[in-house]
Design a protein around this motif. Structure first.
Motif, PDB file in Angstrom:
ATOM      1  N   ALA A   1      -3.462  31.953 -13.793  1.00  0.00           N
ATOM      2  CA  ALA A   1      -3.509  32.571 -12.472  1.00  0.00           C
ATOM      3  C   ALA A   1      -3.481  31.469 -11.409  1.00  0.00           C
ATOM      4  N   PRO A   2      -2.342  30.791 -11.274  1.00  0.00           N
ATOM      5  CA  PRO A   2      -2.279  29.648 -10.351  1.00  0.00           C
ATOM      6  C   PRO A   2      -2.382  30.079  -8.895  1.00  0.00           C
ATOM      7  N   ARG A   3      -2.895  29.179  -8.082  1.00  0.00           N
ATOM      8  CA  ARG A   3      -2.943  29.433  -6.659  1.00  0.00           C
ATOM      9  C   ARG A   3      -1.533  29.402  -6.067  1.00  0.00           C
ATOM     10  N   ARG A   4      -1.372  30.084  -4.973  1.00  0.00           N
ATOM     11  CA  ARG A   4      -0.086  30.074  -4.273  1.00  0.00           C
ATOM     12  C   ARG A   4       0.156  28.671  -3.721  1.00  0.00           C
ATOM     13  N   PHE A   5       1.341  28.145  -3.968  1.00  0.00           N
ATOM     14  CA  PHE A   5       1.667  26.803  -3.491  1.00  0.00           C
ATOM     15  C   PHE A   5       2.078  26.871  -2.033  1.00  0.00           C
ATOM     16  N   ASP A   6       1.369  26.140  -1.192  1.00  0.00           N
ATOM     17  CA  ASP A   6       1.630  26.131   0.245  1.00  0.00           C
ATOM     18  C   ASP A   6       2.534  24.946   0.578  1.00  0.00           C
ATOM     19  N   GLY A   7       3.820  25.181   0.507  1.00  0.00           N
ATOM     20  CA  GLY A   7       4.781  24.112   0.756  1.00  0.00           C
ATOM     21  C   GLY A   7       4.727  23.578   2.174  1.00  0.00           C
ATOM     22  N   VAL A   8       4.408  24.446   3.134  1.00  0.00           N
ATOM     23  CA  VAL A   8       4.328  24.009   4.533  1.00  0.00           C
ATOM     24  C   VAL A   8       3.208  22.988   4.704  1.00  0.00           C
ATOM     25  N   SER A   9       2.047  23.297   4.128  1.00  0.00           N
ATOM     26  CA  SER A   9       0.924  22.352   4.217  1.00  0.00           C
ATOM     27  C   SER A   9       1.253  21.036   3.529  1.00  0.00           C
ATOM     28  N   ALA A  10       1.930  21.115   2.380  1.00  0.00           N
ATOM     29  CA  ALA A  10       2.300  19.897   1.661  1.00  0.00           C
ATOM     30  C   ALA A  10       3.201  19.017   2.520  1.00  0.00           C
ATOM     31  N   LEU A  11       4.199  19.612   3.158  1.00  0.00           N
ATOM     32  CA  LEU A  11       5.122  18.855   3.994  1.00  0.00           C
ATOM     33  C   LEU A  11       4.415  18.255   5.202  1.00  0.00           C
ATOM     34  N   ILE A  12       3.537  19.041   5.831  1.00  0.00           N
ATOM     35  CA  ILE A  12       2.810  18.556   7.009  1.00  0.00           C
ATOM     36  C   ILE A  12       1.924  17.373   6.634  1.00  0.00           C
TER      37      ILE A  12
ATOM     38  N   ASP B   1       0.789  -1.234   0.000  1.00  0.00           N
ATOM     39  CA  ASP B   1       0.000   0.000   0.000  1.00  0.00           C
ATOM     40  C   ASP B   1       0.820   1.281   0.000  1.00  0.00           C
ATOM     41  N   GLY B   2       2.165   1.158  -0.028  1.00  0.00           N
ATOM     42  CA  GLY B   2       2.984   2.373  -0.143  1.00  0.00           C
ATOM     43  C   GLY B   2       2.692   3.121  -1.432  1.00  0.00           C
ATOM     44  N   TYR B   3       2.349   2.376  -2.479  1.00  0.00           N
ATOM     45  CA  TYR B   3       2.020   2.963  -3.792  1.00  0.00           C
ATOM     46  C   TYR B   3       0.786   3.853  -3.692  1.00  0.00           C
ATOM     47  N   ALA B   4      -0.329   3.280  -3.200  1.00  0.00           N
ATOM     48  CA  ALA B   4      -1.583   4.034  -3.137  1.00  0.00           C
ATOM     49  C   ALA B   4      -1.505   5.184  -2.139  1.00  0.00           C
ATOM     50  N   LEU B   5      -0.820   4.960  -1.009  1.00  0.00           N
ATOM     51  CA  LEU B   5      -0.715   6.024  -0.010  1.00  0.00           C
ATOM     52  C   LEU B   5       0.103   7.204  -0.530  1.00  0.00           C
ATOM     53  N   THR B   6       1.132   6.913  -1.325  1.00  0.00           N
ATOM     54  CA  THR B   6       1.914   8.007  -1.907  1.00  0.00           C
ATOM     55  C   THR B   6       1.073   8.807  -2.896  1.00  0.00           C
ATOM     56  N   VAL B   7       0.260   8.107  -3.692  1.00  0.00           N
ATOM     57  CA  VAL B   7      -0.653   8.812  -4.597  1.00  0.00           C
ATOM     58  C   VAL B   7      -1.579   9.725  -3.807  1.00  0.00           C
ATOM     59  N   ALA B   8      -2.150   9.208  -2.722  1.00  0.00           N
ATOM     60  CA  ALA B   8      -3.072  10.006  -1.902  1.00  0.00           C
ATOM     61  C   ALA B   8      -2.383  11.217  -1.300  1.00  0.00           C
ATOM     62  N   ALA B   9      -1.134  11.032  -0.853  1.00  0.00           N
ATOM     63  CA  ALA B   9      -0.427  12.111  -0.171  1.00  0.00           C
ATOM     64  C   ALA B   9       0.056  13.203  -1.117  1.00  0.00           C
ATOM     65  N   THR B  10       0.254  12.868  -2.389  1.00  0.00           N
ATOM     66  CA  THR B  10       0.894  13.827  -3.297  1.00  0.00           C
ATOM     67  C   THR B  10       0.007  14.306  -4.442  1.00  0.00           C
ATOM     68  N   LEU B  11      -1.199  13.775  -4.576  1.00  0.00           N
ATOM     69  CA  LEU B  11      -2.019  14.092  -5.744  1.00  0.00           C
ATOM     70  C   LEU B  11      -2.363  15.579  -5.817  1.00  0.00           C
ATOM     71  N   VAL B  12      -2.841  16.130  -4.718  1.00  0.00           N
ATOM     72  CA  VAL B  12      -3.200  17.560  -4.710  1.00  0.00           C
ATOM     73  C   VAL B  12      -1.956  18.415  -4.922  1.00  0.00           C
ATOM     74  N   ILE B  13      -0.841  17.988  -4.343  1.00  0.00           N
ATOM     75  CA  ILE B  13       0.415  18.727  -4.509  1.00  0.00           C
ATOM     76  C   ILE B  13       0.825  18.752  -5.986  1.00  0.00           C
ATOM     77  N   CYS B  14       0.768  17.591  -6.637  1.00  0.00           N
ATOM     78  CA  CYS B  14       1.153  17.515  -8.049  1.00  0.00           C
ATOM     79  C   CYS B  14       0.215  18.324  -8.926  1.00  0.00           C
ATOM     80  N   SER B  15      -1.067  18.332  -8.592  1.00  0.00           N
ATOM     81  CA  SER B  15      -2.029  19.126  -9.359  1.00  0.00           C
ATOM     82  C   SER B  15      -1.703  20.610  -9.271  1.00  0.00           C
ATOM     83  N   THR B  16      -1.368  21.063  -8.066  1.00  0.00           N
ATOM     84  CA  THR B  16      -1.007  22.471  -7.877  1.00  0.00           C
ATOM     85  C   THR B  16       0.278  22.822  -8.625  1.00  0.00           C
TER      86      THR B  16
END
Length: 514
Positions: free
Chosen positions: A195-206, A54-69
């Motif tokens: 007009a991209p949204r500001r990338f919140d790196g802190v939220s991504a890391l948390i 499940d490391g595969y699916a969990l990584t997708v879940a954790a990074t999908l919104v980040i990659c979209s941004t």
């Protein structure tokens, strides 16, 4: 826009995108039938085996919104090409792994690559297919590619393991990724959000650290020797970080994940339904492959073929779900799907999986129904201007459900397995400790031991796993029956929502047919 004004390369671009989705869909299921072989050859602990799966699916879940941004800011083509590269290289590393830690890291990298591809493809299709009629067809093919990959995964995986070696289930991705990468670099046009949204790196890391820490703590429950204080601390810290992430998203002006979507009752209930039901579905597939091969003695190919009815039933459930909802509404359609899945798991708990085709088909039908109608409830309850964010939450729900489902059902099974494993005379203390934490280790040791000791160990381990399988499926069935009651009550439409309680096509719901 007219046909002449469309990109003449649009169908070739679509083929590239479909190749990425096909690989991503396959890797959700192709490893299932190889897990017993991986367990025998790499000898991972039960926790490591869960991470491999499940490391595969969990990584997708954790990074999908980040990659979209990031795609909005850096360019969707750039993210897509990077994702294909990462996925292909990670597949090669996974195939050549010689230790559990290497394979876990490679699976996580695969998840990151798929997250990049998944976050880019929907928007690229919208860009290259401006004509609604063609775009609808393109989205349909996009959905079908992922579903086809997931359905082919167990059969292809079984054939590759029998004919070659377990790493072949990953090597099959390498030539596909290479061709898609070369074609994508030439054919796919670049696009960005002006007009991209500001990338919140802190939220991504948390969010990434919080999810990793919480799952790490969860997966070490029931390990031989008990849970260490360090593991407890990591788990608690991870959970605390997830709370911090949620609070942060509610107060910052440009959140990574808009928590206001969850204030809608239907949206929240539908999200929970998808997460739990897809988790139950993927967790069941994870356990079935071990049951079929290590307990029932099936070959990898036979085990893969045995899972085909589940995948086909899931696809049929997804196709028939809109007709069911047209007759009774989304509320009762989702409730029926959850109930059917719960009863199927209960039947598997009582009667076992061997020869229980009706229960396996019922599980697929129930899961497919919930995935489709739950996704529709999410999208129809979200405001039109926030549809993209709702779609992202939907994809995260599928991926997170897959990861957590495997983790939760795996943990319950192994705790019950360890508790019900009868002592076997002739084992050293170290051997007894090792077999109490892993069915694969127990079966490998039983094959090496001579005489009655090996046979006694094999019989005890198989019986213990059957007990664990029964306890796990019964526990999840009970949870789903509670969920079915909640969906019947809380998915009740009211006012303007009543007119919306009919199914709509939602391209993001591609996992509904897995």
């Amino acid at each position: 826009m007219t046909e002449d004004e469309s990109d003449p390369r649009r169908w070739a671009v679509l083929v590239v995108l479909l190749a990425g989705m096909l690989m991503g869909g396959m890797d959700l299921t192709i490893l299932n039938v190889a897990l017993p072989t991986v367990g025998r050859e790499l000898l991972p602990s039960s926790s490591q085996l869960l991470w491999i799966m499940d490391g595969y699916a969990l990584t997708v879940a954790a990074t999908l919104v980040i990659c979209s941004t990031l795609g909005d800011r850096l360019g969707r083509k750039r993210i897509l090409v990077t994702g294909l590269t990462v996925f292909g290289l990670a597949s090669l590393v996974a195939a050549l792994s010689s230790a559990p830690g290497q394979l876990i890291a490679a699976r996580a990298a695969q998840g990151l690559g798929y997250s990049m591809m998944l976050s880019s493809t929907v928007v690229i299709i919208r860009v290259v297919f401006p004509i609604a009629r063609e775009r609808s067809l393109a989205y349909g093919l996009w959905v079908a590619s992922s579903s086809t990959g997931a359905a082919l995964g167990p059969v292809l995986g079984g054939a590759l393991v029998e004919r070659f070696f377990w790493g072949a289930v990953f090597l099959v991705n390498v030539p596909i990724a290479a061709v898609a990468l070369l074609a994508g670099g030439v054919l796919v046009p670049e696009s960005r959000n002006p007009a991209p949204r500001r990338f919140d790196g802190v939220s991504a890391l948390i969010s990434v650290l919080g999810l990793a820490g919480a799952v790490y703590g969860l997966q070490h429950i029931g390990q031989p020797g008990g849970v260490s204080p360090v593991t407890v601390g990591v788990g608690v810290l991870g959970a605390a970080l997830l709370v911090v992430f949620t609070l942060r998203q509610r107060r910052i002006p440009n959140p990574l994940l808009d928590m206001r979507l969850f204030t809608d009752r239907r949206f929240s209930v539908a999200t929970v339904s998808i997460l739990l039901c897809y988790g139950a579905y993927t967790g069941l597939l994870f356990l079935l492959t071990q049951q079929l091969q290590l307990v029932d003695g099936c070959s990898p190919l036979t085990a893969g073929l045995s899972l085909v009815p589940v995948a086909v039933a899931g696809a049929v459930g997804g196709v028939l779900a809109p007709r069911l909802a047209a007759a009774v509404g989304n509320r009762w359609g989702v409730t029926a799907g959850v109930s059917l899945l719960a009863l199927a798991l209960l039947a598997l708990s009582v009667f076992g999986a061997a020869g229980n085709l009706s229960a396996l088909v019922a599980a697929g039908l129930g899961a497919g129904t919930v995935m489709t109608l739950g996704a529709d409830s999410m999208m129809s309850s979200a405001p039109p201007e926030r549809a993209a964010e709702a779609g992202a939450v939907q994809e995260v729900g599928f991926s997170l459900g897959a990861g957590l489902g495997v983790a939760a059902m795996g943990i319950i099974t192994m705790v019950a397995y360890g508790a019900s494993l009868k002592p076997v005379d002739g084992l050293t203390a170290a051997q007894a400790d090792a077999v109490s934490g892993s069915l694969s280790v127990a079966m490998d040791l039983a094959a090496k031991l001579a005489g009655g000791t090996g046979e006694a160990l094999r019989s005890s381990a198989q019986h213990a796993f059957e007990t664990g399988f029964s306890v796990s499926t019964a526990t999840v069935a009970a949870v789903l029956l509670v969920l079915a009651t909640l969906t019947a009550v809380l998915l009740r439409p009211g006012g303007a929502e009543a007119a919306e309680d009919t199914p709509q096509h939602t391209p993001a719901a591609h996992e509904s047919t897995v």
